[in-house]
Design a protein around this motif. Sequence first.
Motif, PDB file in Angstrom:
ATOM      1  N   ASN A   3      -7.039   6.481   8.927  1.00 54.16           N
ATOM      2  CA  ASN A   3      -6.397   6.724   7.642  1.00 54.16           C
ATOM      3  C   ASN A   3      -6.066   8.213   7.570  1.00 54.16           C
ATOM      4  OD1 ASN A   3      -5.430   6.320   5.001  1.00 54.16           O
ATOM      5  ND2 ASN A   3      -7.081   4.860   4.580  1.00 54.16           N
ATOM      6  N   LEU A  53      -3.401   5.439   3.016  1.00 51.49           N
ATOM      7  CA  LEU A  53      -3.043   4.154   3.615  1.00 51.49           C
ATOM      8  C   LEU A  53      -3.864   3.036   2.979  1.00 51.49           C
ATOM      9  CD1 LEU A  53      -2.755   5.039   7.415  1.00 51.49           C
ATOM     10  CD2 LEU A  53      -0.960   5.019   5.680  1.00 51.49           C
ATOM     11  N   SER A  55      -6.439  -0.270   5.481  1.00 58.03           N
ATOM     12  CA  SER A  55      -7.478   0.442   6.222  1.00 58.03           C
ATOM     13  C   SER A  55      -8.829   0.122   5.608  1.00 58.03           C
ATOM     14  CB  SER A  55      -7.207   1.951   6.170  1.00 58.03           C
ATOM     15  OG  SER A  55      -8.308   2.687   6.664  1.00 58.03           O
ATOM     16  N   GLN A  77      -9.513   2.223   2.488  1.00 52.49           N
ATOM     17  CA  GLN A  77      -8.490   2.194   1.442  1.00 52.49           C
ATOM     18  C   GLN A  77      -9.089   2.343   0.047  1.00 52.49           C
ATOM     19  OE1 GLN A  77      -6.608  -1.611   0.950  1.00 52.49           O
ATOM     20  NE2 GLN A  77      -8.429  -2.751   1.547  1.00 52.49           N
TER      21      GLN A  77
END
Length: 209
Positions: free
Chosen positions: A164, A190, A193, A196
Motif C-alpha cells: 500500500n 489503496l 489491500s 485499507q
Amino acid sequence: MIKAMNKSLIYATVLMLVTALQITAQNRFMVQAGANVSHFCQTPLMSLDKTYGWGFGGFVGTGYEINFNPHWSLTPQVELAYINNGARLSWPKDRPYQRNGAWLDMWTVNVPVLAGFRFNLEKNVGLKISAGPYALKAFSIRQTAQDGIGKETPPQRRATAEFNFGMMGELAVETGNHFSYLFRAQYPLLTESWTQKTLTLSLGMRYNF
C-alpha cells in the motif's frame, strides 16, 4: 602563471571539500521508537449505528535527515511496525465471528519520505512540521478465526494486497540538538489491500546523532 593556476586550483579544491564537509555535518542519522493506535475506518455492515474500536501497536525505525538550511529538510526513513486495526464490536454477544470478522493484525515495513519545516519556539526548543508519502509492505497477517475468538492466517489474496502507499503527517517538538518527541498520523490510499482504510496515530521519541 602555471604556479598561480595550481595554487588557485588547490584553493578551490580545499574550499569545495570544506563546503562539502559542512553540508554533510548538517545531515544526521536518527533512530526512533514509540506506540501507535489504529482504527478501521469503515461502518460495520451488521450494525450501521456502531463503530469499531482502536487497536494498540508500536514501531521502531531509523532515518537520515537531509538539511538544506536551518528550516527545510527531507528525511527518508525505514521502520518496522505492528498494527492492530481494532475492528472489534461488543455487540451482539451471540455472534462472535460477525462481531470480529473485520479484525486484522500484522507487521509492516514502512518507508516514509517526509519534507519538514522547523522553527524555534524558544531557546533550545523547536517545532518541526513534516508531511509526505510512504510505502508499506505487510507480512505475518492474522485475522479472526471462524470461531470468532481465535486468530488464523487469512487466505492468500492477490500479491499486491500486501502493499500500500499513503500520506503521513508529523509534528515533532525538538529539545536541544538530539532528542525530539513526535506525534504523527498516517492513512493508506489503496483500498484493495490488507491495510485499507486503517488510520494509524503514533506517539514516539527520536534521537538524532
